[in-house]
Design an enzyme around this catalytic site. Structure first.
Site, PDB file in Angstrom:
ATOM      1  N   TRP A 133      19.661   5.165  26.443  1.00  0.00           N
ATOM      2  CA  TRP A 133      18.304   3.512  27.175  1.00  0.00           C
ATOM      3  C   TRP A 133      19.682   2.441  27.099  1.00  0.00           C
ATOM      4  O   TRP A 133      19.568   1.329  27.319  1.00  0.00           O
ATOM      5  CB  TRP A 133      17.539   3.601  25.797  1.00  0.00           C
ATOM      6  CG  TRP A 133      16.071   3.701  26.546  1.00  0.00           C
ATOM      7  CD1 TRP A 133      15.870   5.834  26.598  1.00  0.00           C
ATOM      8  CD2 TRP A 133      15.231   3.153  26.098  1.00  0.00           C
ATOM      9  NE1 TRP A 133      14.762   5.616  26.858  1.00  0.00           N
ATOM     10  CE2 TRP A 133      14.063   4.864  26.310  1.00  0.00           C
ATOM     11  CE3 TRP A 133      15.034   2.130  25.621  1.00  0.00           C
ATOM     12  CZ2 TRP A 133      12.800   3.757  26.850  1.00  0.00           C
ATOM     13  CZ3 TRP A 133      12.934   1.462  25.725  1.00  0.00           C
ATOM     14  CH2 TRP A 133      12.321   2.991  26.113  1.00  0.00           C
ATOM     15  N   TYR A 147      22.207  10.505  30.502  1.00  0.00           N
ATOM     16  CA  TYR A 147      21.315   9.560  29.088  1.00  0.00           C
ATOM     17  C   TYR A 147      21.574   8.503  28.469  1.00  0.00           C
ATOM     18  O   TYR A 147      22.029   9.174  27.456  1.00  0.00           O
ATOM     19  CB  TYR A 147      20.369  10.982  29.264  1.00  0.00           C
ATOM     20  CG  TYR A 147      18.976  10.693  28.819  1.00  0.00           C
ATOM     21  CD1 TYR A 147      18.202  10.079  30.328  1.00  0.00           C
ATOM     22  CD2 TYR A 147      17.943  10.677  27.849  1.00  0.00           C
ATOM     23  CE1 TYR A 147      16.921   9.785  29.376  1.00  0.00           C
ATOM     24  CE2 TYR A 147      16.938   9.748  27.390  1.00  0.00           C
ATOM     25  CZ  TYR A 147      15.990   9.994  28.913  1.00  0.00           C
ATOM     26  OH  TYR A 147      15.147   8.792  28.167  1.00  0.00           O
TER      27      TYR A 147
HETATM   28  N1  LIG Z   1      13.658  15.299  18.191  1.00  0.00           N
HETATM   29  C1  LIG Z   1      12.965  14.520  19.106  1.00  0.00           C
HETATM   30  N2  LIG Z   1      13.789  14.161  19.863  1.00  0.00           N
HETATM   31  C2  LIG Z   1      14.243  13.402  20.639  1.00  0.00           C
HETATM   32  C3  LIG Z   1      12.577  12.169  21.142  1.00  0.00           C
HETATM   33  C4  LIG Z   1      11.997  13.565  20.325  1.00  0.00           C
HETATM   34  O1  LIG Z   1      10.020  12.982  20.157  1.00  0.00           O
HETATM   35  N3  LIG Z   1      11.891  13.689  19.454  1.00  0.00           N
HETATM   36  N4  LIG Z   1      12.215  12.267  21.974  1.00  0.00           N
HETATM   37  C5  LIG Z   1      13.728  11.562  22.712  1.00  0.00           C
HETATM   38  C6  LIG Z   1      13.522  10.716  24.117  1.00  0.00           C
HETATM   39  S1  LIG Z   1      12.461  10.236  24.453  1.00  0.00           S
HETATM   40  C7  LIG Z   1      14.106   9.425  24.196  1.00  0.00           C
HETATM   41  S2  LIG Z   1      14.079   8.409  25.262  1.00  0.00           S
HETATM   42  C8  LIG Z   1      15.579  10.165  23.366  1.00  0.00           C
HETATM   43  C9  LIG Z   1      16.714   8.586  23.372  1.00  0.00           C
HETATM   44  O2  LIG Z   1      17.519   8.778  23.969  1.00  0.00           O
HETATM   45  P1  LIG Z   1      18.929   7.822  23.808  1.00  0.00           P
HETATM   46  O3  LIG Z   1      18.224   6.852  24.429  1.00  0.00           O
HETATM   47  O4  LIG Z   1      20.523   8.591  23.671  1.00  0.00           O
HETATM   48  O5  LIG Z   1      19.153   7.598  22.145  1.00  0.00           O
HETATM   49  P2  LIG Z   1      19.376   5.556  21.761  1.00  0.00           P
HETATM   50  O6  LIG Z   1      20.293   5.110  20.471  1.00  0.00           O
HETATM   51  O7  LIG Z   1      18.613   4.208  22.106  1.00  0.00           O
HETATM   52  O8  LIG Z   1      21.381   5.275  22.956  1.00  0.00           O
HETATM   53  C10 LIG Z   1      21.525   4.520  22.915  1.00  0.00           C
HETATM   54  C11 LIG Z   1      22.688   4.370  23.020  1.00  0.00           C
HETATM   55  O9  LIG Z   1      23.205   3.725  24.266  1.00  0.00           O
HETATM   56  C12 LIG Z   1      23.803   2.056  23.355  1.00  0.00           C
HETATM   57  N5  LIG Z   1      24.117   0.735  24.038  1.00  0.00           N
HETATM   58  C13 LIG Z   1      23.046  -0.183  23.470  1.00  0.00           C
HETATM   59  N6  LIG Z   1      23.806  -1.172  24.115  1.00  0.00           N
HETATM   60  C14 LIG Z   1      24.947  -0.530  24.900  1.00  0.00           C
HETATM   61  C15 LIG Z   1      25.397  -0.834  25.974  1.00  0.00           C
HETATM   62  O10 LIG Z   1      25.295  -2.854  26.049  1.00  0.00           O
HETATM   63  N7  LIG Z   1      26.626  -0.714  26.732  1.00  0.00           N
HETATM   64  C16 LIG Z   1      26.970   0.884  26.062  1.00  0.00           C
HETATM   65  N8  LIG Z   1      27.738   1.638  26.780  1.00  0.00           N
HETATM   66  N9  LIG Z   1      25.802   1.294  25.658  1.00  0.00           N
HETATM   67  C17 LIG Z   1      24.621   0.970  24.913  1.00  0.00           C
HETATM   68  C18 LIG Z   1      23.734   2.226  21.677  1.00  0.00           C
HETATM   69  O11 LIG Z   1      24.679   1.799  21.074  1.00  0.00           O
HETATM   70  C19 LIG Z   1      23.096   3.944  21.609  1.00  0.00           C
HETATM   71  O12 LIG Z   1      24.445   4.914  21.430  1.00  0.00           O
HETATM   72  O13 LIG Z   1      15.630  10.201  22.745  1.00  0.00           O
HETATM   73  C20 LIG Z   1      15.207  11.656  22.804  1.00  0.00           C
HETATM   74  N10 LIG Z   1      15.518  12.807  21.283  1.00  0.00           N
HETATM   75  N1  LIG Z   2       9.296   1.898  17.963  1.00  0.00           N
HETATM   76  C1  LIG Z   2       9.626   2.383  18.932  1.00  0.00           C
HETATM   77  N2  LIG Z   2       9.268   2.450  19.499  1.00  0.00           N
HETATM   78  C2  LIG Z   2       9.431   3.977  20.924  1.00  0.00           C
HETATM   79  C3  LIG Z   2      10.818   3.980  20.680  1.00  0.00           C
HETATM   80  C4  LIG Z   2      11.551   4.012  19.243  1.00  0.00           C
HETATM   81  O1  LIG Z   2      12.365   5.169  19.152  1.00  0.00           O
HETATM   82  N3  LIG Z   2      11.027   2.802  18.647  1.00  0.00           N
HETATM   83  N4  LIG Z   2      11.523   5.280  21.407  1.00  0.00           N
HETATM   84  C5  LIG Z   2      10.352   5.061  23.428  1.00  0.00           C
HETATM   85  C6  LIG Z   2      10.722   5.840  23.496  1.00  0.00           C
HETATM   86  S1  LIG Z   2      11.864   6.618  24.530  1.00  0.00           S
HETATM   87  C7  LIG Z   2       9.112   6.760  24.733  1.00  0.00           C
HETATM   88  S2  LIG Z   2      10.054   8.245  25.881  1.00  0.00           S
HETATM   89  C8  LIG Z   2       8.097   6.254  23.756  1.00  0.00           C
HETATM   90  C9  LIG Z   2       7.229   8.108  23.281  1.00  0.00           C
HETATM   91  O2  LIG Z   2       5.893   7.612  23.106  1.00  0.00           O
HETATM   92  P1  LIG Z   2       5.189   8.832  23.103  1.00  0.00           P
HETATM   93  O3  LIG Z   2       5.217   9.838  23.390  1.00  0.00           O
HETATM   94  O4  LIG Z   2       3.826   8.605  22.688  1.00  0.00           O
HETATM   95  O5  LIG Z   2       5.980   8.315  21.197  1.00  0.00           O
HETATM   96  P2  LIG Z   2       6.623   9.908  19.862  1.00  0.00           P
HETATM   97  O6  LIG Z   2       5.879   9.208  18.897  1.00  0.00           O
HETATM   98  O7  LIG Z   2       7.044  10.666  20.680  1.00  0.00           O
HETATM   99  O8  LIG Z   2       4.329  10.385  19.859  1.00  0.00           O
HETATM  100  C10 LIG Z   2       3.191  10.167  19.333  1.00  0.00           C
HETATM  101  C11 LIG Z   2       2.320  10.535  18.545  1.00  0.00           C
HETATM  102  O9  LIG Z   2       1.909  11.791  19.409  1.00  0.00           O
HETATM  103  C12 LIG Z   2       1.877  12.891  18.239  1.00  0.00           C
HETATM  104  N5  LIG Z   2       1.705  13.666  18.637  1.00  0.00           N
HETATM  105  C13 LIG Z   2       3.179  14.956  18.660  1.00  0.00           C
HETATM  106  N6  LIG Z   2       2.694  16.164  18.954  1.00  0.00           N
HETATM  107  C14 LIG Z   2       0.972  15.895  19.350  1.00  0.00           C
HETATM  108  C15 LIG Z   2      -0.111  17.559  19.956  1.00  0.00           C
HETATM  109  O10 LIG Z   2       0.356  17.986  19.951  1.00  0.00           O
HETATM  110  N7  LIG Z   2      -0.988  17.121  19.667  1.00  0.00           N
HETATM  111  C16 LIG Z   2      -0.826  15.778  19.911  1.00  0.00           C
HETATM  112  N8  LIG Z   2      -2.795  15.260  19.691  1.00  0.00           N
HETATM  113  N9  LIG Z   2      -0.803  14.463  19.272  1.00  0.00           N
HETATM  114  C17 LIG Z   2       0.632  14.907  18.101  1.00  0.00           C
HETATM  115  C18 LIG Z   2       1.692  12.421  16.740  1.00  0.00           C
HETATM  116  O11 LIG Z   2       1.727  11.999  15.567  1.00  0.00           O
HETATM  117  C19 LIG Z   2       3.201  11.079  17.304  1.00  0.00           C
HETATM  118  O12 LIG Z   2       2.912   9.898  16.210  1.00  0.00           O
HETATM  119  O13 LIG Z   2       8.181   5.846  22.795  1.00  0.00           O
HETATM  120  C20 LIG Z   2       8.536   5.134  23.068  1.00  0.00           C
HETATM  121  N10 LIG Z   2       8.967   3.698  22.233  1.00  0.00           N
HETATM  122 MO   LIG Z   3      12.275   8.115  25.560  1.00  0.00          MO
END
Ligand SMILES: Nc1nc2c(c(=O)[nH]1)N[C@H]1C(S)=C(S)[C@@H](COP(=O)(O)OP(=O)(O)OC[C@H]3O[C@@H](n4cnc5c(=O)[nH]c(N)nc54)[C@H](O)[C@@H]3O)O[C@H]1N2
Ligand SMILES: Nc1nc2c(c(=O)[nH]1)N[C@H]1C(S)=C(S)[C@@H](COP(=O)(O)OP(=O)(O)OC[C@H]3O[C@@H](n4cnc5c(=O)[nH]c(N)nc54)[C@H](O)[C@@H]3O)O[C@H]1N2
Ligand SMILES: [Mo]
Length: 773
Positions: A113, A111
């Site tokens: 991005w 998994y």
């Molecule tokens: N506590 C907590 N944890 C969370 C979340 C949260 O809300 N709270 N959110 C979750 C969510 S929604 C997500 S999507 C995940 C994200 O988790 P990840 O998608 O694992 O996070 P990234 O840091 O985007 O990791 C992408 C990796 O790809 C590498 N990369 C970039 N470009 C390339 C390329 O061209 N080739 C290769 N091979 N690698 C490349 C980057 O260096 C990086 O190491 O985290 C989750 N974790």
């Molecule tokens: N700049 C930036 N943008 C991103 C990403 C990033 O790493 N950086 N990650 C991307 C990815 S992979 C994803 S999946 C999306 C995620 O998008 P979201 O899931 O919408 O993003 P979060 O920042 O995890 O949460 C949004 C807000 O939800 C609120 N929240 C959390 N728990 C609760 C709850 O129980 N109740 C209520 N009412 N509110 C709550 C928090 O205050 C938080 O700031 O964002 C994407 N956009």
């Molecule tokens: Mo995500």
């Protein structure tokens, strides 16, 4: 002379200004009304400090292979090897594990991005290669959304309402009178879109919503989840209690007899069970405003007033993806569907419900009706998978039983892990538990441009080039442009493109012809673009430029649907447009779930206490929200300017309310220690009235830097604290937002995390011939 090179990342499109092989400037895409500042950070990819610069193998693994001491991962030195040696070792491992244990023992779910490029897409190419080599164990759903899509598939028939195909935001701006926002609708998260984005539209829509004077109620523990200029009323709810608020609103409407009985009858199934629950017929507790107030901390009269407004005006209910990234995350989404059904407004312009607006930049924006460019993963010879966030469970309990979406399943016995383009030591919960799980596989391969915490803990590391160092194209269903991603600079060190790496391994596995189909990089990019162009022309009569024009100008506009009212045809004639559910209708009481009998995902939407929440907390505990970072995407470009702008003292900032800070003797800017039974980390306190009392907010993405054994993690990585359990037996999603912590001032020695990371990296790269920079 300065060369202008069109390029794109998940956070937007831009032009790179290149001179003498170096990037000297970044200009935003001309058609983007709200470019992200993170585009400036991409120049950091060209710095060698944290890059993997050549293929390497952990010393102990090189000596003993599958018999190595796996606890050496992360601290033992790496030995540089040639590309030929590295790909030989990898092909050999794939063959060995396939032969001795079967392909299900190879985990290539991988998994992450990675880059937004659709051709060099690391995990897609890994799966394509592995499918040609007998298959692999993969994953279903995402960390972003898992509980949500699972419950939507069973109640609405598909995932569209959380994938960006509910009501478009223009229809909300035009028709809604009340907008009830659960969570966020924030330009912070809308910066990003999976697969790249040409134009950021969220702010424009929010301005129109504000200008039309739509009444906006914002339910969130964090006021800044919605820009203040929207004029929203902030309801600082206790985290993870939204379901109770939704059901309390629904209960008030039903008890007053103001629900749309006709809609429930015509368009839903199982509403009897739900109404009985709301009236308290089964548990003796009517779901009233007073009941909801006691759980959520929101004033009861305020809830009653809103209950009136929801039926008296055209009302739209939205929930961020964050709400379902929590224990029982199925419930808030299902409860929102129930509340919207009770108001009877689903299928009306500006009415009903939708999920994930602002969670990604393209949700609620025009959606692409054409074909987005994408590499095929090929046919899957074996059907082995886990729910994405059950990775530690799988590694720790091979053969262990679990359930998913109503099936009883067992975890495979994983011997080999191949991760390309993701960072589990960023994304997974309870990293100390993951560290233990990480000692179980015999061999771990990581392919990434960066020496991430995950790469450091591998046996074989492969240096992928970044998108800057190769040609590619971006595009996805929620972005109205396909963007060119032309090569700007030469690869650093010995880095190679993801395609070249997998092609070399495919060659050693004897499957290269099927893997590359006789095309090279530009051959593939031309082919993928032409597929999208032909589809648009032939099926939709939409003209896109020919490939050479596209490549030269850097973008092509896709065919899109600009306005959409979700389920309008269904509402008009449910029999003629049946949903793909057990009843063909919106499911409010589910026979499937009744049969399954789960206590944590019942037959109708219900309030079920989460494992950790303020209602069950000790007096000094806070609810930790680990939301998405503002100045970067996850762990990517963590040391670049936009990311550093949100840190203080080299650490992530934890936001907490003035009352909670004062009670603990914490001053703004102080170094603090966050801890619970799972782990501890340091952060810098940011004291702000924008956070609800009882809540702490620490963004994700700081590079995991455990420091000394037994001491706190140094960078402010919340995943040393978070809870690693499935959302329920049904959805099995990630429960990151369910987490209690304690916070105290930290007086001890607090080493700089970035320097510590760099020193540790230097140590493991110190093998003879390993001087890389
Ligand atoms: N506590 C907590 N944890 C969370 C979340 C949260 O809300 N709270 N959110 C979750 C969510 S929604 C997500 S999507 C995940 C994200 O988790 P990840 O998608 O694992 O996070 P990234 O840091 O985007 O990791 C992408 C990796 O790809 C590498 N990369 C970039 N470009 C390339 C390329 O061209 N080739 C290769 N091979 N690698 C490349 C980057 O260096 C990086 O190491 O985290 C989750 N974790
Ligand atoms: N700049 C930036 N943008 C991103 C990403 C990033 O790493 N950086 N990650 C991307 C990815 S992979 C994803 S999946 C999306 C995620 O998008 P979201 O899931 O919408 O993003 P979060 O920042 O995890 O949460 C949004 C807000 O939800 C609120 N929240 C959390 N728990 C609760 C709850 O129980 N109740 C209520 N009412 N509110 C709550 C928090 O205050 C938080 O700031 O964002 C994407 N956009
Ligand atoms: Mo995500």
């Amino acid at each position: 002379m300065i060369r202008r090179v069109p390029h794109c990342s998940h956070w937007g499109a831009y032009t790179l200004l290149v001179e003498d092989g170096r990037i000297v400037g970044v200009e935003p895409f001309a058609h983007d009304p709200a470019p992200s500042p993170v585009i400036q950070s991409v120049t950091d990819w060209a710095k060698p400090e944290r890059r993997i610069l050549r293929p390497m193998v952990r010393e102990g693994w090189l000596a003993s292979r599958e018999g190595s001491d796996r606890r050496g991962r992360g601290s033992e030195r790496f030995v540089p090897v040639s590309w030929d040696q590295a790909t030989d070792l990898i092909a050999g491992e794939i063959r060995r594990v396939s032969r001795d244990h079967g392909n299900a023992s190879i985990f290539a779910g991988s998994y992450g991005w990675t880059s937004c490029g659709r051709f060099h897409h690391a995990s897609t190419l890994l799966k394509r290669m592995m499918n040609l080599a007998g298959g692999y164990t993969g994953h279903v759903d995402t960390y972003s959304i898992a509980a949500g899509p699972v419950i939507l598939r069973h109640t609405l028939g598909d995932e569209r309402a959380c994938g960006g195909q509910s009501n478009t935001l223009d229809t909300i701006a035009e028709h809604s009178e009340t907008l009830l926002v659960f969570g966020a609708m924030s330009p912070r998260t809308a910066q990003s879109e999976a697969g790249g984005i040409g134009a950021h539209y969220l702010e424009g829509y929010l301005r129109r919503i504000a200008e039309r004077g739509v009444k906006v109620i914002h339910v969130s523990p964090y006021r800044e989840d919605l820009p203040d200029w929207t004029g929203a009323e902030w309801w600082p709810i206790r985290p993870n209690t939204d379901t109770a608020l939704m059901l309390g609103l629904a209960g008030e409407i039903v008890l007053a007899g103001r629900h749309d009985a006709g809609f429930l009858e015509r368009c839903t199934s199982g509403s009897d069970q739900l109404l009985a629950y709301l009236r308290g017929e089964d548990d003796g507790q009517a779901k009233t405003a007073d009941w909801a107030a006691a759980i959520t901390g929101i004033d009861a009269q305020t809830i009653r007033d809103l209950a009136r407004r929801l039926t008296d005006t055209r009302s739209m209910i939205t929930a961020s993806w964050a709400l379902q990234r929590a224990h029982h995350g199925e419930q808030p989404f299902w409860a929102a569907i129930a509340l919207a059904s009770i108001t009877g407004q689903i299928g009306l312009p500006g009415g009903g419900m939708g999920f994930g607006y602002g969670s990604l930049g393209g949700v609620g924006a025009p959606f692409v009706t054409g074909k987005s460019p994408a590499m095929s993963q090929g046919a899957r010879p074996i059907d082995s998978f886990i729910p994405v966030a059950r990775i530690s469970d799988m590694l720790l309990t091979p053969g262990g039983a679990y359930s998913y979406e109503g099936q009883d399943r067992t975890y495979p016995d994983i011997r080999l892990v191949y991760w390309a383009g993701g960072n589990p030591f960023h994304h997974h919960q309870d990293l100390n538990r993951l560290s233990e799980a990480w000692t179980r596989p015999e061999t771990i391969i990581v392919q990434d441009p960066m020496f991430t915490a995950t790469a450091r803990r591998a046996d074989i590391v492969l240096p992928a080039s970044t998108s800057l160092e190769r040609n590619d194209l971006s595009g996805n269903k929620r972005s109205d442009f396909i963007l060119a991603m032309a090569k700007a600079i030469e690869p650093l060190g010995e880095a190679r493109s993801d395609f070249d790496i997998f092609n070399a391994i495919a060659e050693k596995l004897g499957v290269a012809p099927a893997f590359n189909e006789g095309r090279d990089e530009m051959g593939w990019i031309r082919h993928l673009y032409t597929e999208s162009r032909d589809f648009a022309a032939q099926r939709l009569g939409h003209e896109m430029p020919d490939f050479d024009t596209f490549w030269a100008q850097g973008y092509a506009a896709c065919p899109v649907q600009r306005s959409h009212t979700y389920l309008a045809p269904y509402r008009a004639d449910p029999a003629a447009h049946p949903l793909n559910t057990e009843s063909g209708r919106i499911v409010l009481g589910s026979d499937t779930l009744a049969r399954l009998g789960y206590a944590d995902c019942r037959a109708h939407p219900a309030w079920i206490e989460p494992a950790e929440w303020l209602g069950g907390a000790a007096e000094d505990e806070l609810h930790l929200i680990s939301h998405q970072p503002n100045g970067r995407l996850h762990s990517q470009l963590e040391t670049a300017e936009a990311s550093l702008a949100d840190k203080r003292g080299g650490r992530e900032q934890v936001r907490l309310s003035p009352a909670d800070a004062a009670r603990r003797g914490i001053a703004d800017g102080a170094t603090v220690r966050l801890w619970n039974t799972r782990g501890a980390c340091l952060a810098t306190a940011c004291v702000t009235g924008a956070v609800a009392p009882g809540v702490a907010i620490l963004p994700t993405g700081a590079w995991f830097t455990p420091g000394t054994a037994g001491g706190p993690e140094l960078s402010g990585n919340p995943n040393v604290l978070t809870l690693d359990i499935g959302t329920s037996a049904f959805g099995q999603g990630c429960s990151a937002h369910t987490c209690l912590v304690r916070i105290e001032p930290f007086e001890g020695a607090a080493p700089d995390p970035a320097q510590t990371y760099q020193h540790e990296l230097a140590d493991i790269l110190s093998a003879p011939g390993g001087d890389l920079t």
